[in-house]
Design a protein around this motif. Structure first.
Motif, mmCIF file in Angstrom:
data_model
loop_
_atom_site.group_PDB
_atom_site.id
_atom_site.type_symbol
_atom_site.label_atom_id
_atom_site.label_comp_id
_atom_site.label_asym_id
_atom_site.label_seq_id
_atom_site.Cartn_x
_atom_site.Cartn_y
_atom_site.Cartn_z
ATOM 1 N N LYS A 4 0.890 -1.114 -0.103
ATOM 2 C CA LYS A 4 0.107 -0.022 0.048
ATOM 3 C C LYS A 4 0.773 1.045 -0.004
ATOM 4 N N LEU A 5 0.340 2.387 -0.374
ATOM 5 C CA LEU A 5 1.073 3.516 -0.309
ATOM 6 C C LEU A 5 1.361 4.053 0.996
ATOM 7 N N PHE A 6 2.715 4.595 1.205
ATOM 8 C CA PHE A 6 3.233 4.788 2.458
ATOM 9 C C PHE A 6 3.020 6.409 2.810
ATOM 10 N N ARG A 7 2.613 6.732 4.119
ATOM 11 C CA ARG A 7 2.115 8.128 4.395
ATOM 12 C C ARG A 7 2.940 8.309 5.686
ATOM 13 N N ALA A 8 3.361 9.525 5.660
ATOM 14 C CA ALA A 8 4.393 9.951 6.828
ATOM 15 C C ALA A 8 4.123 11.355 7.189
ATOM 16 N N VAL A 9 4.312 11.767 8.491
ATOM 17 C CA VAL A 9 4.270 13.138 8.850
ATOM 18 C C VAL A 9 5.521 13.485 9.588
ATOM 19 N N ILE A 10 5.887 14.734 9.433
ATOM 20 C CA ILE A 10 7.139 15.104 9.901
ATOM 21 C C ILE A 10 6.689 16.324 11.044
ATOM 22 N N ILE A 69 -7.363 25.274 7.573
ATOM 23 C CA ILE A 69 -6.129 24.591 7.086
ATOM 24 C C ILE A 69 -6.506 23.079 6.643
ATOM 25 N N THR A 70 -7.465 22.625 7.708
ATOM 26 C CA THR A 70 -7.894 21.037 7.457
ATOM 27 C C THR A 70 -8.572 20.882 6.188
ATOM 28 N N ARG A 76 -6.558 18.382 -0.740
ATOM 29 C CA ARG A 76 -5.406 17.924 -1.512
ATOM 30 C C ARG A 76 -5.127 16.425 -1.258
ATOM 31 N N LEU A 77 -5.322 15.959 -0.244
ATOM 32 C CA LEU A 77 -4.809 14.719 -0.109
ATOM 33 C C LEU A 77 -5.695 13.595 -0.737
ATOM 34 N N GLU A 78 -7.149 14.097 -0.943
ATOM 35 C CA GLU A 78 -8.078 13.223 -1.510
ATOM 36 C C GLU A 78 -7.654 12.950 -2.912
ATOM 37 N N LYS A 79 -6.900 13.917 -3.436
ATOM 38 C CA LYS A 79 -6.571 14.052 -5.111
ATOM 39 C C LYS A 79 -5.095 13.017 -5.161
ATOM 40 N N ILE A 80 -4.788 12.763 -4.152
ATOM 41 C CA ILE A 80 -3.485 11.963 -4.435
ATOM 42 C C ILE A 80 -3.822 10.539 -3.903
ATOM 43 N N ALA A 99 -8.663 14.993 12.511
ATOM 44 C CA ALA A 99 -9.349 14.950 11.112
ATOM 45 C C ALA A 99 -8.466 14.141 10.074
ATOM 46 N N LEU A 100 -7.110 14.111 10.309
ATOM 47 C CA LEU A 100 -6.502 13.385 9.328
ATOM 48 C C LEU A 100 -6.594 11.803 9.435
ATOM 49 N N ASN A 101 -6.678 11.605 10.743
ATOM 50 C CA ASN A 101 -7.049 10.268 11.119
ATOM 51 C C ASN A 101 -8.306 9.578 10.737
ATOM 52 N N SER A 102 -9.249 10.432 10.763
ATOM 53 C CA SER A 102 -10.435 9.952 10.054
ATOM 54 C C SER A 102 -10.458 9.706 8.438
ATOM 55 N N THR A 103 -9.598 10.287 7.820
ATOM 56 C CA THR A 103 -9.317 9.998 6.662
ATOM 57 C C THR A 103 -8.357 8.806 6.118
#
Length: 231
Positions: A4-10, A69-70, A76-80, A99-103
């Protein structure tokens, strides 16, 4: 299990080197670097609905509210859908993180811990090109010509909130806002904290960590196919 695609946060306070490290991660691992600051500037320039809203707050010296900002970032993330990514500057608050966790599920969160004195010194010597957001540090990353952007030749400015008397308050504010976000990701078991005073010394630890999660890619390869994360 299927890849699956990899998702990271800094995560990290102002002056911690998030932007520089994010660029290195993107280059070495083929992740798409998604900067909330860049998106804000793009939307403000394009006069989108979110951009107009954000500009009103920024012009008053206020933080852009969570809901603005959310919406900007999640849209933007929905398009990736085919590219692994790294978020830089978002989520900033617990509301944004939830909010990010919910998506989507985040695979790795890197938290940069840099001593207060180092941050204060970096911020007080930081200058920016307002239009593009390009950052310069007069100590270790100065422009070719003092006070001038390398790319456009336009003047650099120092943000009011990067001036020494404001820096301490900014850092205290960040600590209070970031703690619930850090605690959330720690509870979820995806948080990795990295401490140090120099980006070049922190980087090898981050690179080694990510190599245990995702396969490095050549720069050329990263432009052709998204890296996949095996679970």
């Amino acid at each position: 299990m299927a890849d699956k695609l990899f998702r990271a946060v800094i995560l990290g306070p102002p002056g911690s080197g998030k932007g520089t490290i994010s660029q290195r991660i993107a280059q070495c691992f083929g992740l798409q670097h998604l900067s909330s600051g860049d998106f804000l500037r793009e939307n403000i320039t394009a006069n989108t609905e979110a951009g107009v809203l954000a500009k009103r707050y920024i012009e008053q010296g206020l933080l852009v509210p969570d809901h603005v900002i959310t919406r900007l970032m999640l849209t933007r993330l929905e398009k990736i859908t085919r590219q692994s990514w790294l978020l830089d500057g978002f989520p900033r608050t617990l509301v944004q993180a939830e909010a990010l966790n919910s998506t989507c599920d985040v695979d790795v969160v890197i938290s940069l811990n840099v001593p207060f004195e180092t941050l204060k010194e970096r911020l007080s010597t930081r200058w920016v090109h307002p239009t593009s957001g390009r950052m310069y540090n007069m100590e270790f990353n100065p422009p070719h010509i003092h006070g001038i952007d390398d790319v456009t030749g336009e003047p650099l400015v120092q943000h009011e909130d990067d001036k020494p008397d404001v820096v301490a308050a900014r850092l205290r504010e960040y600590k209070g806002i970031a703690k619930p976000v850090i605690d959330l990701y720690k509870k979820e078991g995806v948080l990795h904290s990295v401490s140090g005073t120099e980006t070049n010394k922190i980087w090898p630890y981050i690179y080694s960590l990510l190599c245990t999660k995702i396969t490095p890619v050549d720069t050329e390869d990263s432009q052709h196919s998204p890296p996949l994360y095996s679970q």
